[in-house]
Design an enzyme around this catalytic site. Sequence first.
Site, PDB file in Angstrom:
ATOM      1  N   GLU A  35       0.914  -1.002  -0.242  1.00 42.77           N
ATOM      2  CA  GLU A  35      -0.034   0.738   0.112  1.00 42.77           C
ATOM      3  C   GLU A  35       0.769   1.448   0.283  1.00 42.77           C
ATOM      4  O   GLU A  35       0.749   2.112  -0.189  1.00 42.77           O
ATOM      5  CB  GLU A  35      -0.950   0.106   1.334  1.00 42.77           C
ATOM      6  CG  GLU A  35      -2.106  -1.306   1.326  1.00 42.77           C
ATOM      7  CD  GLU A  35      -2.956  -1.100   2.056  1.00 42.77           C
ATOM      8  OE1 GLU A  35      -4.178  -1.010   2.331  1.00 42.77           O
ATOM      9  OE2 GLU A  35      -2.210  -1.415   3.232  1.00 42.77           O
ATOM     10  N   ASP A  37       3.797   1.588  -1.224  1.00 41.32           N
ATOM     11  CA  ASP A  37       4.172   1.621  -2.538  1.00 41.32           C
ATOM     12  C   ASP A  37       3.354   2.199  -3.417  1.00 41.32           C
ATOM     13  O   ASP A  37       4.026   2.705  -4.529  1.00 41.32           O
ATOM     14  CB  ASP A  37       5.343   0.398  -3.482  1.00 41.32           C
ATOM     15  CG  ASP A  37       6.460   0.053  -2.487  1.00 41.32           C
ATOM     16  OD1 ASP A  37       6.877   0.602  -1.602  1.00 41.32           O
ATOM     17  OD2 ASP A  37       6.630  -1.030  -2.678  1.00 41.32           O
ATOM     18  N   LEU A  83      33.446  11.362  24.050  1.00 40.26           N
ATOM     19  CA  LEU A  83      32.866  11.375  26.072  1.00 40.26           C
ATOM     20  C   LEU A  83      34.126  10.917  26.815  1.00 40.26           C
ATOM     21  O   LEU A  83      34.760   9.292  26.505  1.00 40.26           O
ATOM     22  CB  LEU A  83      31.907  10.480  26.537  1.00 40.26           C
ATOM     23  CG  LEU A  83      30.389  11.535  26.002  1.00 40.26           C
ATOM     24  CD1 LEU A  83      29.356  10.452  26.849  1.00 40.26           C
ATOM     25  CD2 LEU A  83      30.107  12.207  26.946  1.00 40.26           C
ATOM     26  N   GLU A 113      21.361   6.887  28.756  1.00 45.92           N
ATOM     27  CA  GLU A 113      20.730   5.844  27.355  1.00 45.92           C
ATOM     28  C   GLU A 113      21.847   5.114  26.973  1.00 45.92           C
ATOM     29  O   GLU A 113      23.202   5.074  27.621  1.00 45.92           O
ATOM     30  CB  GLU A 113      21.367   7.017  26.691  1.00 45.92           C
ATOM     31  CG  GLU A 113      19.970   7.665  26.558  1.00 45.92           C
ATOM     32  CD  GLU A 113      20.415   9.791  25.973  1.00 45.92           C
ATOM     33  OE1 GLU A 113      20.885   9.216  25.225  1.00 45.92           O
ATOM     34  OE2 GLU A 113      19.932  10.378  26.770  1.00 45.92           O
ATOM     35  N   LYS A 115      24.106   3.491  24.405  1.00 45.80           N
ATOM     36  CA  LYS A 115      25.586   4.145  23.424  1.00 45.80           C
ATOM     37  C   LYS A 115      25.034   3.103  22.192  1.00 45.80           C
ATOM     38  O   LYS A 115      26.514   2.037  22.567  1.00 45.80           O
ATOM     39  CB  LYS A 115      26.611   3.998  24.591  1.00 45.80           C
ATOM     40  CG  LYS A 115      28.154   4.791  23.662  1.00 45.80           C
ATOM     41  CD  LYS A 115      29.542   4.436  24.121  1.00 45.80           C
ATOM     42  CE  LYS A 115      30.087   5.622  23.698  1.00 45.80           C
ATOM     43  NZ  LYS A 115      30.592   4.964  22.698  1.00 45.80           N
ATOM     44  N   LYS A 313      31.651   1.766  30.092  1.00 43.32           N
ATOM     45  CA  LYS A 313      31.285   0.914  29.106  1.00 43.32           C
ATOM     46  C   LYS A 313      31.526  -0.733  30.130  1.00 43.32           C
ATOM     47  O   LYS A 313      31.575  -0.913  31.093  1.00 43.32           O
ATOM     48  CB  LYS A 313      33.251   0.652  28.683  1.00 43.32           C
ATOM     49  CG  LYS A 313      33.337   2.280  28.180  1.00 43.32           C
ATOM     50  CD  LYS A 313      32.459   1.916  26.483  1.00 43.32           C
ATOM     51  CE  LYS A 313      33.311   2.854  25.545  1.00 43.32           C
ATOM     52  NZ  LYS A 313      34.474   1.972  24.304  1.00 43.32           N
ATOM     53  N   CYS A 406      62.785  -0.382  54.161  1.00 41.90           N
ATOM     54  CA  CYS A 406      63.171  -1.037  52.989  1.00 41.90           C
ATOM     55  C   CYS A 406      62.994  -2.196  52.544  1.00 41.90           C
ATOM     56  O   CYS A 406      63.795  -3.406  53.137  1.00 41.90           O
ATOM     57  CB  CYS A 406      64.210   0.094  52.125  1.00 41.90           C
ATOM     58  SG  CYS A 406      64.267  -0.581  50.017  1.00 41.90           S
TER      59      CYS A 406
HETATM   60  S1  IVH Z   1      26.149  12.277  24.100  1.00 38.16           S
HETATM   61  C1  IVH Z   1      30.056  15.019  23.345  1.00 38.16           C
HETATM   62  N1  IVH Z   1      24.483  10.199  24.001  1.00 38.16           N
HETATM   63  O1  IVH Z   1      29.497   7.648  21.663  1.00 38.16           O
HETATM   64  C2  IVH Z   1      29.144  13.977  23.512  1.00 38.16           C
HETATM   65  N2  IVH Z   1      26.776  10.112  22.586  1.00 38.16           N
HETATM   66  O2  IVH Z   1      31.776   9.479  23.446  1.00 38.16           O
HETATM   67  C3  IVH Z   1      28.061  13.794  23.719  1.00 38.16           C
HETATM   68  N3  IVH Z   1      26.947   8.034  21.166  1.00 38.16           N
HETATM   69  O3  IVH Z   1      30.268  10.569  19.994  1.00 38.16           O
HETATM   70  C4  IVH Z   1      27.283  12.332  23.075  1.00 38.16           C
HETATM   71  N4  IVH Z   1      24.656   6.328  21.956  1.00 38.16           N
HETATM   72  O4  IVH Z   1      29.312   8.914  18.412  1.00 38.16           O
HETATM   73  C5  IVH Z   1      25.664  10.165  23.350  1.00 38.16           C
HETATM   74  N5  IVH Z   1      22.950   8.031  24.131  1.00 38.16           N
HETATM   75  C6  IVH Z   1      23.744   8.764  23.249  1.00 38.16           C
HETATM   76  C7  IVH Z   1      25.066   7.917  22.334  1.00 38.16           C
HETATM   77  C8  IVH Z   1      25.787   8.108  22.369  1.00 38.16           C
HETATM   78  C9  IVH Z   1      26.322   6.502  21.092  1.00 38.16           C
HETATM   79  C10 IVH Z   1      28.386   7.678  20.105  1.00 38.16           C
HETATM   80  C11 IVH Z   1      28.846   8.840  20.231  1.00 38.16           C
HETATM   81  C12 IVH Z   1      29.437  10.033  20.875  1.00 38.16           C
HETATM   82  C13 IVH Z   1      30.325   8.794  21.460  1.00 38.16           C
HETATM   83  C14 IVH Z   1      30.384   9.065  23.101  1.00 38.16           C
END
Ligand code: IVH
Length: 678
Positions: A35, A37, A83, A113, A115, A313, A406
Amino acid sequence: MSQTALKKIESLRREIERHDHLYHVVGEPEISDREYDLLLKELADLEDANPESRDPDSPTQRVSRGLLPGFKTARHSAPMLSLDNTYSLEELEAFDARVRKLLGKDDVEYAVEPKVDGVAVALRYVDGRFTQGLTRGDGTEGDDITANLRTLRSIPLRLQGRDLPRELEVRGEVYMESRSFQKMNERRVDAGLAAFMNPRNATTGSLKMLDTSEVAKRPLQIFLFSVVRPERHGLKTQIHALRWMTDLGLRVNPDNSSAQGYAALRRVCERWETKRERLPYGTDGLVIKVNSFRDQEALGFTSKSPRWGIAYKFGVHEAETKLLRIELQVGRTGVVTPVAILEPVTLLGTVVSRATLHNQDEIERKDFRVGDRVVIEKGGEVIPKVLRVVPGSGRRGPKFVMPTKCPVCGTTLVRDPEEAATRCENPLCPAQVRSRIVHFASRGALDIEGLGWKTVDWLVDAGLVKDAADLYHLHERKSRLVEIERLGEKSVSNLLAGIERSKTAPLDRLLHAIGIPHVGATIANTLADHFGTLEALAHADEEALLEVEMIGPEIASSVARFFFSKAGRDFVRRLTEAGVRPEARARRRAATGPLAGKTFVLTGTLEGMTREDAARLIQEAGGKVSSSVSSKTHAVVAGSDPGSKLDKAKTLGVEVWDEPQLKAALKRAGITPASRPA
Ligand code: IVH
């Protein structure tokens, strides 16, 4: 063109945009692909019949005709930074503590959030229309990939809603979902094409293609996660900004949450360790941001990254093992470092059996004891460290007590109340003696081949050398040497030849080799340059030293203390008596060359030479090397994993060189770094 045709075209465009949004942004399509398309076809036909209705932002215009000529670069409206990383909850707690301290608050609210592992982009909307999309590039300037980004149906060409901002810049991450990535790779392999390594590479590659019709076929997605200058849009918090972007029709990761205070933040992070596996895209961590924009502004930035945010991380950098023993290591300057001897464990591909415990305070604070199961970590540093005890994990030994003497020479240890370090202040301590000799002969210093730890151990154990000055008497005992060293005559001859050669090394090399605290290769060169001879330097008092450019009070006092101490004077006298005659000053082969009079700053790891080598070569070519970037810096030479100096350079608009550029400039100055052993 008839009004009815125009109206029909407009309403079809709105309808298709709505379906794009429902399918690609919200993820809840209302109609079937077929639909959809048909609607698109109907619009395309009407537009063809009414060419005056053409609008570059029509849903039919996402793919541009023909190949792109290439990508222009454009400046970012604000630096696009990244970051800092943390690899453990301990580091995260330290981040929270830092934030609270700077804000003077007991409790801070964070936005959390995932990454997303992809490629960062910046999108510009003017009067609600998508006008420009840039890659991060070097953070100051990026590639203009607008045409490619327009093919992503999750990027609206027009924003939704009535109260649209006149100008808006948002940033986010373009990525590929794991399944679409896999399918795409399967299709590629079937078609005889090479598979991509991972979704991130595939994304980077896709965004760089010059054929937008090909880009349109790649399963690219986007999540937007920041608004540039949020205060201009009346936004108060990050969570608020995410909601606002959603309302404008932008695609925002729904998996965001807020956490009030560290305890809550920690719980969120812990929950994510397992939850991440259920995500349809790859992620290696979380992004944690101070939620309030006012607080973010108060925290500001370092030269490298914002103080208000951090990437956490996931815990692949940690491993658990048993603490078998605590040994003490005495370094060149006498600092005594407790080292954990561990049951060997593999961490990020290497077997770890030793890790630093830093100092007495750290051991007391964390109550590390022999017999404990402990968590170790490889963070930013090369040497792994012991993070924490796994509670209730085994039979615990007694509390660790730092010895008062020591462990190597028995001298009473001294602890400066200002410092965490404990020191052995006996300059004749064999541990210090050995590492001083190794340093004396090391590549950055006098570069005497064959004088590593093993040989130095033999020489010291055999009573042949007590300090570096004794090296110059070794030739008198050649027969003894051959016997003890088990090295064979040839190696002994080579060693002696190396020692002999070092007698006439440039003064800066000798100064570095002596190992005066705070005098590394760069400072050594500055001093050599200024004073010309060892004698002149040895007679300079603090005041005279302070007059030298780049020499501050700490260095001046350290240098003066060394040359005025009995031990320092004796050492220099013995070197001189043994025939050490350093070349009066660093050769300035190219006082007029391309580097002459210019100041350089080095950062990151260079491939073909150490940073110290590079510094020396620059100085030999008539240039200066400084440790901090300013507007007077001619260029920053950046290797891999550069530090904050690179960002500083970009902020100040200072030129950035890579290693080949440096080599080329050195070559033009008549200096060939390649002639040195790598
Ligand atoms: S905030 C000052 N939020 O991870 C940079 N980054 O070094 C603020 N990334 O360069 C970035 N998900 O490419 C932000 N929810 C998120 C992200 C995110 C992935 C990446 C982004 C950034 C790097 C962090």
